[in-house]
Design a protein around this motif. Sequence first.
Motif, PDB file in Angstrom:
ATOM      1  N   LEU A  46       0.810  -1.218   0.000  1.00 59.37           N
ATOM      2  CA  LEU A  46       0.000   0.000   0.000  1.00 59.37           C
ATOM      3  C   LEU A  46       0.844   1.271   0.000  1.00 59.37           C
ATOM      4  CD1 LEU A  46      -2.813  -1.039   2.502  1.00 59.37           C
ATOM      5  CD2 LEU A  46      -2.765  -1.267   0.023  1.00 59.37           C
ATOM      6  N   GLY A  47       2.184   1.104  -0.108  1.00 63.90           N
ATOM      7  CA  GLY A  47       3.035   2.282  -0.291  1.00 63.90           C
ATOM      8  C   GLY A  47       3.915   2.663   0.869  1.00 63.90           C
ATOM      9  N   ASN A  48       4.014   1.821   1.905  1.00 67.36           N
ATOM     10  CA  ASN A  48       4.906   2.142   3.024  1.00 67.36           C
ATOM     11  C   ASN A  48       6.364   2.085   2.578  1.00 67.36           C
ATOM     12  OD1 ASN A  48       2.665   2.406   4.598  1.00 67.36           O
ATOM     13  ND2 ASN A  48       2.948   0.526   5.768  1.00 67.36           N
ATOM     14  N   ARG A  49       7.235   2.690   3.357  1.00 60.07           N
ATOM     15  CA  ARG A  49       8.660   2.722   3.027  1.00 60.07           C
ATOM     16  C   ARG A  49       9.268   1.328   3.126  1.00 60.07           C
ATOM     17  NH1 ARG A  49      11.104   7.669   2.926  1.00 60.07           N
ATOM     18  NH2 ARG A  49      13.103   6.738   3.470  1.00 60.07           N
ATOM     19  N   ALA A  50      10.225   1.055   2.249  1.00 59.99           N
ATOM     20  CA  ALA A  50      10.849  -0.268   2.182  1.00 59.99           C
ATOM     21  C   ALA A  50      12.213  -0.258   2.857  1.00 59.99           C
ATOM     22  CB  ALA A  50      10.990  -0.701   0.728  1.00 59.99           C
ATOM     23  N   THR A 109       1.943  -1.453 -14.754  1.00 60.90           N
ATOM     24  CA  THR A 109       2.447  -0.136 -15.150  1.00 60.90           C
ATOM     25  C   THR A 109       3.266   0.450 -14.000  1.00 60.90           C
ATOM     26  OG1 THR A 109       0.526   0.283 -16.565  1.00 60.90           O
ATOM     27  CG2 THR A 109       1.814   2.194 -15.859  1.00 60.90           C
ATOM     28  N   PRO A 110       4.518   0.832 -14.238  1.00 64.62           N
ATOM     29  CA  PRO A 110       5.320   1.435 -13.165  1.00 64.62           C
ATOM     30  C   PRO A 110       4.676   2.724 -12.663  1.00 64.62           C
ATOM     31  CG  PRO A 110       6.705   0.823 -15.038  1.00 64.62           C
ATOM     32  CD  PRO A 110       5.292   0.694 -15.494  1.00 64.62           C
ATOM     33  N   VAL A 111       4.624   2.890 -11.353  1.00 61.26           N
ATOM     34  CA  VAL A 111       4.033   4.087 -10.749  1.00 61.26           C
ATOM     35  C   VAL A 111       4.923   4.569  -9.616  1.00 61.26           C
ATOM     36  CG1 VAL A 111       1.660   3.434 -11.321  1.00 61.26           C
ATOM     37  CG2 VAL A 111       2.635   2.723  -9.126  1.00 61.26           C
ATOM     38  N   THR A 112       4.702   5.812  -9.187  1.00 59.48           N
ATOM     39  CA  THR A 112       5.397   6.329  -8.016  1.00 59.48           C
ATOM     40  C   THR A 112       4.757   5.769  -6.744  1.00 59.48           C
ATOM     41  OG1 THR A 112       3.935   8.246  -7.842  1.00 59.48           O
ATOM     42  CG2 THR A 112       5.885   8.470  -9.254  1.00 59.48           C
ATOM     43  N   LEU A 113       5.488   5.864  -5.639  1.00 61.07           N
ATOM     44  CA  LEU A 113       4.920   5.406  -4.361  1.00 61.07           C
ATOM     45  C   LEU A 113       3.689   6.220  -3.995  1.00 61.07           C
ATOM     46  CD1 LEU A 113       7.790   4.546  -1.856  1.00 61.07           C
ATOM     47  CD2 LEU A 113       6.204   3.027  -3.020  1.00 61.07           C
ATOM     48  N   GLU A 114       3.693   7.507  -4.339  1.00 59.05           N
ATOM     49  CA  GLU A 114       2.545   8.350  -4.032  1.00 59.05           C
ATOM     50  C   GLU A 114       1.307   7.863  -4.775  1.00 59.05           C
ATOM     51  OE1 GLU A 114       0.292  11.161  -2.223  1.00 59.05           O
ATOM     52  OE2 GLU A 114       2.377  10.587  -1.779  1.00 59.05           O
ATOM     53  N   ALA A 115       1.485   7.494  -6.049  1.00 59.65           N
ATOM     54  CA  ALA A 115       0.354   6.962  -6.824  1.00 59.65           C
ATOM     55  C   ALA A 115      -0.109   5.630  -6.247  1.00 59.65           C
ATOM     56  CB  ALA A 115       0.760   6.802  -8.290  1.00 59.65           C
ATOM     57  N   LEU A 116       0.857   4.792  -5.830  1.00 61.84           N
ATOM     58  CA  LEU A 116       0.500   3.504  -5.227  1.00 61.84           C
ATOM     59  C   LEU A 116      -0.304   3.717  -3.948  1.00 61.84           C
ATOM     60  CD1 LEU A 116       0.932   0.387  -5.476  1.00 61.84           C
ATOM     61  CD2 LEU A 116       2.860   0.669  -3.904  1.00 61.84           C
ATOM     62  N   ARG A 117       0.104   4.708  -3.151  1.00 61.39           N
ATOM     63  CA  ARG A 117      -0.626   4.996  -1.907  1.00 61.39           C
ATOM     64  C   ARG A 117      -2.054   5.443  -2.208  1.00 61.39           C
ATOM     65  NH1 ARG A 117       4.270   8.001  -0.610  1.00 61.39           N
ATOM     66  NH2 ARG A 117       5.649   6.695   0.642  1.00 61.39           N
ATOM     67  N   LYS A 118      -2.223   6.300  -3.225  1.00 63.05           N
ATOM     68  CA  LYS A 118      -3.557   6.798  -3.544  1.00 63.05           C
ATOM     69  C   LYS A 118      -4.468   5.667  -4.001  1.00 63.05           C
ATOM     70  CE  LYS A 118      -2.163  11.508  -4.757  1.00 63.05           C
ATOM     71  NZ  LYS A 118      -2.041  12.518  -5.838  1.00 63.05           N
ATOM     72  N   ILE A 119      -3.940   4.774  -4.840  1.00 66.43           N
ATOM     73  CA  ILE A 119      -4.745   3.635  -5.295  1.00 66.43           C
ATOM     74  C   ILE A 119      -5.019   2.702  -4.128  1.00 66.43           C
ATOM     75  CG2 ILE A 119      -4.797   1.622  -6.801  1.00 66.43           C
ATOM     76  CD1 ILE A 119      -5.094   4.186  -8.337  1.00 66.43           C
ATOM     77  N   GLY A 120      -3.963   2.376  -3.363  1.00 70.23           N
ATOM     78  CA  GLY A 120      -4.111   1.434  -2.245  1.00 70.23           C
ATOM     79  C   GLY A 120      -5.064   1.924  -1.177  1.00 70.23           C
ATOM     80  N   PRO A 451     -13.201  -1.773  -0.314  1.00 69.96           N
ATOM     81  CA  PRO A 451     -13.469  -3.190  -0.539  1.00 69.96           C
ATOM     82  C   PRO A 451     -12.993  -4.086   0.609  1.00 69.96           C
ATOM     83  CG  PRO A 451     -12.483  -2.170  -2.482  1.00 69.96           C
ATOM     84  CD  PRO A 451     -12.351  -1.194  -1.361  1.00 69.96           C
ATOM     85  N   THR A 452     -11.838  -3.761   1.212  1.00 70.67           N
ATOM     86  CA  THR A 452     -11.222  -4.655   2.198  1.00 70.67           C
ATOM     87  C   THR A 452     -10.801  -3.871   3.433  1.00 70.67           C
ATOM     88  OG1 THR A 452     -10.385  -6.070   0.420  1.00 70.67           O
ATOM     89  CG2 THR A 452      -9.384  -6.336   2.589  1.00 70.67           C
ATOM     90  N   ILE A 453     -11.162  -4.411   4.617  1.00 74.47           N
ATOM     91  CA  ILE A 453     -10.753  -3.813   5.891  1.00 74.47           C
ATOM     92  C   ILE A 453      -9.973  -4.859   6.671  1.00 74.47           C
ATOM     93  CG2 ILE A 453     -11.519  -2.733   8.035  1.00 74.47           C
ATOM     94  CD1 ILE A 453     -14.044  -1.858   6.600  1.00 74.47           C
ATOM     95  N   VAL A 454      -8.805  -4.462   7.179  1.00 72.28           N
ATOM     96  CA  VAL A 454      -7.954  -5.369   7.957  1.00 72.28           C
ATOM     97  C   VAL A 454      -7.920  -4.876   9.396  1.00 72.28           C
ATOM     98  CG1 VAL A 454      -5.653  -6.360   8.193  1.00 72.28           C
ATOM     99  CG2 VAL A 454      -6.552  -5.852   5.914  1.00 72.28           C
ATOM    100  N   PHE A 455      -8.224  -5.784  10.353  1.00 72.42           N
ATOM    101  CA  PHE A 455      -8.177  -5.466  11.778  1.00 72.42           C
ATOM    102  C   PHE A 455      -7.021  -6.221  12.413  1.00 72.42           C
ATOM    103  CE2 PHE A 455     -12.776  -4.727  11.004  1.00 72.42           C
ATOM    104  CZ  PHE A 455     -12.852  -3.418  11.471  1.00 72.42           C
ATOM    105  N   ASP A 456      -6.140  -5.470  13.049  1.00 68.32           N
ATOM    106  CA  ASP A 456      -5.002  -6.082  13.745  1.00 68.32           C
ATOM    107  C   ASP A 456      -5.276  -6.058  15.247  1.00 68.32           C
ATOM    108  OD1 ASP A 456      -2.577  -7.074  14.570  1.00 68.32           O
ATOM    109  OD2 ASP A 456      -1.471  -5.220  14.205  1.00 68.32           O
ATOM    110  N   GLU A 457      -5.791  -7.185  15.769  1.00 67.55           N
ATOM    111  CA  GLU A 457      -6.032  -7.371  17.200  1.00 67.55           C
ATOM    112  C   GLU A 457      -6.885  -6.245  17.774  1.00 67.55           C
ATOM    113  OE1 GLU A 457      -2.429  -8.146  19.318  1.00 67.55           O
ATOM    114  OE2 GLU A 457      -1.764  -9.694  17.923  1.00 67.55           O
ATOM    115  N   ILE A 458      -7.991  -5.928  17.089  1.00 69.84           N
ATOM    116  CA  ILE A 458      -8.910  -4.909  17.605  1.00 69.84           C
ATOM    117  C   ILE A 458      -9.675  -5.425  18.809  1.00 69.84           C
ATOM    118  CG2 ILE A 458     -10.925  -5.524  16.196  1.00 69.84           C
ATOM    119  CD1 ILE A 458     -11.312  -2.461  15.791  1.00 69.84           C
ATOM    120  N   ASP A 459      -9.591  -6.740  19.072  1.00 71.21           N
ATOM    121  CA  ASP A 459     -10.295  -7.341  20.209  1.00 71.21           C
ATOM    122  C   ASP A 459      -9.438  -7.363  21.472  1.00 71.21           C
ATOM    123  OD1 ASP A 459      -8.419  -9.190  19.418  1.00 71.21           O
ATOM    124  OD2 ASP A 459      -9.872 -10.643  18.661  1.00 71.21           O
ATOM    125  N   THR A 460      -8.349  -6.611  21.493  1.00 62.84           N
ATOM    126  CA  THR A 460      -7.479  -6.558  22.674  1.00 62.84           C
ATOM    127  C   THR A 460      -8.260  -6.104  23.910  1.00 62.84           C
ATOM    128  OG1 THR A 460      -5.548  -6.054  21.324  1.00 62.84           O
ATOM    129  CG2 THR A 460      -5.415  -5.494  23.666  1.00 62.84           C
TER     130      THR A 460
END
Length: 557
Positions: A46-50, A109-120, A451-460
């Motif tokens: 989704l565009g985070n730094r590598a 298609t090659p894209v910038t990280l900023e474009a990847l973030r916007k799509i993601g 379309p997709t929601i990810v929950f990371d241990e929201i039931d803590t």
Amino acid sequence: MLVDLRINNYALIEQLELRPSPLLNIITGETGAGKSIMLGAIGLLLGNRADSRMLFDTERKCVIEGQFDIANYHLQDIFEAEDLDYDSHCILRREISPNGKSRAFVNDTPVTLEALRKIGANLMDIHSQHDTLLLGDGVFQLNLLDLYAGLVPQRTMYSHAFRQYRKLETDLQALEGQAAQASKELDYNSFLLNELEEARLDNEDQDALEQEIKQLEHAEEIKYKLSQALHGLRDSETCATGNLKEAVGLLGQVASYADNFRDLRERLSSCLIELHDIADEVETAERRTEGDPARAEELQDRLNVLYTLQRKHQARDLPALIEVRDALRQKVSSVLSLDKEIARLRKDSDAALAAVTKQGNKLSESRRKSFPHFEKQLGLLLADLGMPHARIVVQHSTSAPATSGIDVVSILFTANKGAQPQTLSKAASGGEFSRLMLCIKYMLADKTALPTIVFDEIDTGISGEIAVKVGRMMQQMAQKHQLVAISHLPQMAAAGDVHYFVYKEDRADRTVSRIRELTQEDRIKEIAHMIAGAKPSENAFQSARELLALRGEVVGM
């Protein structure tokens, strides 16, 4: 929604493929097994730094690819804005090479990280513990309230107007600063300009002035030299013109004998004519050459003015000095016109502020109308999750126009009957924070098209019957959104339509993370382990079956 996720050569993951259900996907596993690593890989997608240090094999590149079915989510405008071809089947890919270089692709298609973030950002929403901490932030709360009330378009219009106002204010401040500095320099620049204007630099020829004054200073010498030259040319018995005239006559006497003699006579005759012309001009110059001390003094004074100005302005010649004068004219003129420009900008800024204030008041009114509905719905949801006395109050005040509007909000909360609501940081425990965030996400689910929601241990921090209710709430959300939830609770594990298990596999040389989809029988075993540990009793197995039965499954051993 996410159709297929592939992770290769990332952290402890050598190779992993996940084909999630379109409904509720539960991921469980021991602490450290690799669940958070999966989230890190999705974050890269989704565009985070590598970071090349996260490569499983430092000699090979890391590839993370996600395939999404986006046919029902109306994202064509997003792709058009990024100049990308739209397809209902969207593939995001991120590659990190061993040298740390990163590449991103959308539909190959090659894209910038900023474009990847916007799509993601329009394909997935990852809720983490960081989001729960953000819940205490006023700006974050205001964003949630705007999303809940459907005010994002109205807020976008306000933000556009505010940016225009701020630009005008910035331009005005810069111009006022320029005017203040220019005013300090105006008197000095005006003095310099007047000095140059008085010098009357236009149509002046400095070279001609310097040449004339040289002639005046050496007039006596020049007159004598010209007189001597005239004597040699024409006025002496052996003058050049006399000798040349005699030579022409001699050649004329032999011109009939040969053509070349005639040619020589004609050429010498031409020279004689030229020599007579030169002698005449020398005579004229000699008569005109006279000493004129007054004129010489006048010219020297004029040159002294030019030399002084050139030194003062470091100008190498008269054209450069004229450029200095023209630049000073522009400076002085611009200072005089700055007041008009400042007045125009101030008028535009005041009009923009009035427009921002009007839109801000309208936005604020819409927000205030939504607060009671937000408080009531959130209170009902919290009551259903075991907090019957929970109270939510949106504390509101106004301020000068800012990026997000004129409103300052703080969500106040209390879980106890008769207690005064306080800020979330003071009133909510870890488990209460998790339930609050889940309820808010539940309320916002209908307001978003993700379309997709990810929950990371929201039931803590929750357990027992509340965990069952949380599972049901997520099942309801999954009817409209694909959900992926990482959990340690057996109640949550039983609520999933699909259950994935993350585990470590020890090899001879290293440890790797793997994931597999559990069968119904494996689910009973895993949930029993989550209930009772490594050696679950028959009661634990029975409890696992009962939990699975709550979602309508009939499972037998």
